[in-house]
Structures are given as C-alpha cells and as structure tokens.
Design a protein around this motif. Structure first.
Motif, PDB file in Angstrom:
ATOM      1  N   LYS A 135       0.833  -1.206   0.000  1.00  0.00           N
ATOM      2  CA  LYS A 135       0.000   0.000   0.000  1.00  0.00           C
ATOM      3  C   LYS A 135       0.867   1.256   0.000  1.00  0.00           C
ATOM      4  CE  LYS A 135      -3.651   2.321   2.646  1.00  0.00           C
ATOM      5  NZ  LYS A 135      -4.508   2.233   3.864  1.00  0.00           N
ATOM      6  N   LYS A 136       1.889   1.266   0.860  1.00  0.00           N
ATOM      7  CA  LYS A 136       2.758   2.442   0.959  1.00  0.00           C
ATOM      8  C   LYS A 136       3.584   2.623  -0.312  1.00  0.00           C
ATOM      9  CE  LYS A 136       3.046   1.933   5.980  1.00  0.00           C
ATOM     10  NZ  LYS A 136       2.417   3.213   6.350  1.00  0.00           N
ATOM     11  N   GLU A 137       4.134   1.529  -0.822  1.00  0.00           N
ATOM     12  CA  GLU A 137       4.927   1.605  -2.042  1.00  0.00           C
ATOM     13  C   GLU A 137       4.059   2.015  -3.225  1.00  0.00           C
ATOM     14  OE1 GLU A 137       8.255  -1.061  -4.441  1.00  0.00           O
ATOM     15  OE2 GLU A 137       6.793  -2.068  -3.143  1.00  0.00           O
ATOM     16  N   THR A 148       8.067   6.980  12.222  1.00  0.00           N
ATOM     17  CA  THR A 148       8.420   5.950  13.193  1.00  0.00           C
ATOM     18  C   THR A 148       7.627   4.661  12.992  1.00  0.00           C
ATOM     19  OG1 THR A 148       7.033   7.208  14.734  1.00  0.00           O
ATOM     20  CG2 THR A 148       9.400   7.363  15.024  1.00  0.00           C
ATOM     21  N   SER A 149       6.358   4.760  12.656  1.00  0.00           N
ATOM     22  CA  SER A 149       5.600   3.542  12.355  1.00  0.00           C
ATOM     23  C   SER A 149       6.072   2.932  11.042  1.00  0.00           C
ATOM     24  CB  SER A 149       4.100   3.840  12.298  1.00  0.00           C
ATOM     25  OG  SER A 149       3.801   4.816  11.323  1.00  0.00           O
ATOM     26  N   ASN A 150       6.456   3.782  10.085  1.00  0.00           N
ATOM     27  CA  ASN A 150       6.983   3.269   8.827  1.00  0.00           C
ATOM     28  C   ASN A 150       8.315   2.553   9.015  1.00  0.00           C
ATOM     29  OD1 ASN A 150       4.890   3.990   7.192  1.00  0.00           O
ATOM     30  ND2 ASN A 150       5.822   5.861   6.427  1.00  0.00           N
ATOM     31  N   MET A 151       9.074   2.970  10.020  1.00  0.00           N
ATOM     32  CA  MET A 151      10.328   2.267  10.324  1.00  0.00           C
ATOM     33  C   MET A 151      10.051   0.800  10.616  1.00  0.00           C
ATOM     34  SD  MET A 151      12.402   4.978  12.697  1.00  0.00           S
ATOM     35  CE  MET A 151      12.936   6.561  12.067  1.00  0.00           C
ATOM     36  N   MET A 152       8.985   0.530  11.359  1.00  0.00           N
ATOM     37  CA  MET A 152       8.639  -0.851  11.677  1.00  0.00           C
ATOM     38  C   MET A 152       8.139  -1.585  10.436  1.00  0.00           C
ATOM     39  SD  MET A 152       5.672  -2.530  14.020  1.00  0.00           S
ATOM     40  CE  MET A 152       4.549  -2.374  12.623  1.00  0.00           C
ATOM     41  N   LYS A 177      13.995   1.158  -1.932  1.00  0.00           N
ATOM     42  CA  LYS A 177      12.689   1.809  -1.985  1.00  0.00           C
ATOM     43  C   LYS A 177      12.201   2.126  -0.573  1.00  0.00           C
ATOM     44  CE  LYS A 177      10.517   2.755  -4.946  1.00  0.00           C
ATOM     45  NZ  LYS A 177       9.554   2.021  -5.750  1.00  0.00           N
ATOM     46  N   ALA A 178      12.442   1.212   0.362  1.00  0.00           N
ATOM     47  CA  ALA A 178      12.038   1.438   1.752  1.00  0.00           C
ATOM     48  C   ALA A 178      12.740   2.662   2.327  1.00  0.00           C
ATOM     49  CB  ALA A 178      12.342   0.200   2.593  1.00  0.00           C
ATOM     50  N   LEU A 179      14.040   2.773   2.059  1.00  0.00           N
ATOM     51  CA  LEU A 179      14.804   3.918   2.562  1.00  0.00           C
ATOM     52  C   LEU A 179      14.309   5.214   1.928  1.00  0.00           C
ATOM     53  CD1 LEU A 179      17.145   5.029   4.237  1.00  0.00           C
ATOM     54  CD2 LEU A 179      18.678   4.524   2.315  1.00  0.00           C
ATOM     55  N   MET A 180      14.013   5.174   0.651  1.00  0.00           N
ATOM     56  CA  MET A 180      13.520   6.361  -0.044  1.00  0.00           C
ATOM     57  C   MET A 180      12.190   6.831   0.555  1.00  0.00           C
ATOM     58  SD  MET A 180      12.857   6.809  -4.154  1.00  0.00           S
ATOM     59  CE  MET A 180      14.417   5.966  -4.461  1.00  0.00           C
ATOM     60  N   ILE A 181      11.302   5.881   0.833  1.00  0.00           N
ATOM     61  CA  ILE A 181      10.004   6.221   1.419  1.00  0.00           C
ATOM     62  C   ILE A 181      10.193   6.811   2.817  1.00  0.00           C
ATOM     63  CG2 ILE A 181       7.826   5.266   2.277  1.00  0.00           C
ATOM     64  CD1 ILE A 181       7.970   3.214   0.003  1.00  0.00           C
ATOM     65  N   THR A 199       9.882  11.338   6.384  1.00  0.00           N
ATOM     66  CA  THR A 199      10.506  12.152   7.437  1.00  0.00           C
ATOM     67  C   THR A 199      10.482  13.632   7.072  1.00  0.00           C
ATOM     68  OG1 THR A 199      11.995  10.324   8.026  1.00  0.00           O
ATOM     69  CG2 THR A 199      12.605  12.519   8.789  1.00  0.00           C
ATOM     70  N   PHE A 200      10.853  13.925   5.835  1.00  0.00           N
ATOM     71  CA  PHE A 200      10.894  15.317   5.393  1.00  0.00           C
ATOM     72  C   PHE A 200       9.522  15.977   5.507  1.00  0.00           C
ATOM     73  CE2 PHE A 200      10.372  18.455   1.963  1.00  0.00           C
ATOM     74  CZ  PHE A 200      11.330  19.379   2.339  1.00  0.00           C
ATOM     75  N   PHE A 201       8.495  15.289   5.056  1.00  0.00           N
ATOM     76  CA  PHE A 201       7.171  15.911   5.075  1.00  0.00           C
ATOM     77  C   PHE A 201       6.520  15.856   6.458  1.00  0.00           C
ATOM     78  CE2 PHE A 201       7.717  15.552   0.479  1.00  0.00           C
ATOM     79  CZ  PHE A 201       7.335  16.836   0.115  1.00  0.00           C
ATOM     80  N   ASN A 202       6.923  14.924   7.321  1.00  0.00           N
ATOM     81  CA  ASN A 202       6.545  14.999   8.737  1.00  0.00           C
ATOM     82  C   ASN A 202       7.081  16.300   9.335  1.00  0.00           C
ATOM     83  OD1 ASN A 202       6.798  11.499   9.878  1.00  0.00           O
ATOM     84  ND2 ASN A 202       5.226  12.537   8.679  1.00  0.00           N
ATOM     85  N   LEU A 203       8.324  16.620   8.987  1.00  0.00           N
ATOM     86  CA  LEU A 203       8.945  17.855   9.472  1.00  0.00           C
ATOM     87  C   LEU A 203       8.199  19.076   8.935  1.00  0.00           C
ATOM     88  CD1 LEU A 203      11.170  19.480  10.873  1.00  0.00           C
ATOM     89  CD2 LEU A 203      12.602  19.128   8.847  1.00  0.00           C
TER      90      LEU A 203
END
Length: 218
Positions: free
Chosen positions: A16-18, A85-89, A104-108, A113-117
């Motif tokens: 779903k996220k990808e 943080t939930s995406n980290m899991m 792809k996981a690292l890119m997401i 993180t950027f848009f959370n900020l």
C-alpha cells in the motif's frame, strides 16, 4: 497450527505504501504532512494543559501531557496518515521479509521524514503565533522539555530513541493485530503515554516541540 497474521499485514502495508508512493507522491506527502501536524496539535494542546495544571498542583503536568500527546498518534493511525516511526517498523520488517526492496524502503522513509517535518513546522508556527502561546516563557512546560532534550548526550539520545520506537511499535502492532476498535484505541494511548511519560526521544515528537519553541517569541 494457527497461522500468524503479522506477515500478511506487513506485506499489505508495504504494498500500500509503495503503491501510493510510486503513483501519487503528492498524496503521500500530504499524508505525511498531516502526521507531523497531528503530533504538533497534541503537543501544543498538551503543553498548555500541563502549564495550567502545574500552576494548581506543581508536577501534575508531567502526568497530563503524555495523555493528551498520545491522541496525536491515535489520529495518525485511525486517519491513515504517514508517520516515519511507524513506517520504520513496517518497512524494516518488509525489507527483512523481502516484501519490499531496501532502497525503496529507505527512499520512502526519507520522504516521509521530510514531510513529517514540514507538517510540524507549519503547525508549530501556527501554535507559536496563537493566543495560547503568547505568554510562553523559559519556565513553560514545553520550553523545559526542549531544554532537557538539548542537554542530553548523543549516546543517551540514541538509547532513548530506541526505547521510544519500541513503545511506538507496540502501539502500531496493537492497532494492526487487535480487532476491536475500542481496544485498539486504549492500547495505542497506553503505549504512547508510557514513552512520553518516560521522556524517551521520538523524532516526530521532537519536530513538534522544537518547532513550537523555535517559532515562539520567548
């Protein structure tokens, strides 16, 4: 043997996220902005509540703030916002289980993180310029939280960050694996309350508190 529901849910979450990231990065960014803003909303309200109760009974703000803050995470999980943080899991487990490519996981994660900020900065600016924060001082609850975090060593920040993520993962797993909505809510609130009460380090939570203090005139 009862088949675990964890792996199918991790796979579904990663897909779903990808899928959203690949097809509509703008929508993914908006969901990430909302996550940062939701935590800033609960941080902003909780800090003011803590100041008020501390004036009545000193020290009570330490107990009240985590409860109000925890609702920010509840908004995120129930309203499908994207929190780093939930995406980290989800993405780390997905990478380990070979459900998503690690690049792809690292890119997401970086994108989220950027848009959370960004969400935290927007909401933080709004709070800092609101009437509720007009009287913010160095003695205010949220200013004390930021000062405490800035005084920590890098090693302690790392340790506290690991502890916070453990509690967040408990909250996310509870939301994913528990069926009853009321039980989901109580478990999410309880896990988040604990890490905030223990003053553990949480990246997105720090975005919120630091943004409010940074934009404040105090």
């Amino acid at each position: 043997m009862v088949e675990s529901t964890f792996i199918p849910k991790i796979e579904a979450a990663c897909r779903k996220k990808e899928g959203l990231f690949d097809t509509n990065k703008g929508k993914y960014a908006v969901r990430s902005i909302f996550a940062g803003a939701f935590l800033t909303f609960s941080t902003g309200a909780g800090a003011i509540a803590a100041d008020l109760t501390n004036k009545i009974v000193p020290g009570t703000g330490r107990f009240l703030f985590p409860f109000i803050f925890a609702w920010g995470l509840a908004y995120i999980v129930f309203l499908n916002a994207e929190l780093v943080t939930s995406n980290m899991m989800f993405l780390t487990a997905g990478t380990f289980l070979k459900k998503i490519d690690w690049k792809k996981a690292l890119m997401i994660l970086l994108y989220c993180t950027f848009f959370n900020l960004i969400g935290a900065l927007i909401a933080g600016w709004l709070f800092a310029n609101s009437a509720a924060y007009a009287g913010l001082s160095k003695e205010s609850f949220i200013a004390g939280v930021v000062q405490m975090k800035l005084a920590r060593s890098n090693e302690l920040i790392l340790l506290e960050g690991i502890l916070a993520n453990v509690f967040v993962n408990i909250a996310i797993l509870s939301f994913v694996l528990v069926k009853d909505s009321t039980a989901k809510l109580f478990l999410v609130i309880s896990a988040i309350y604990m890490f905030v009460f223990l003053t553990n380090e949480h990246l997105a939570a720090n975005f919120a508190s630091f943004a409010i203090v940074k934009f404040s005139s105090a």
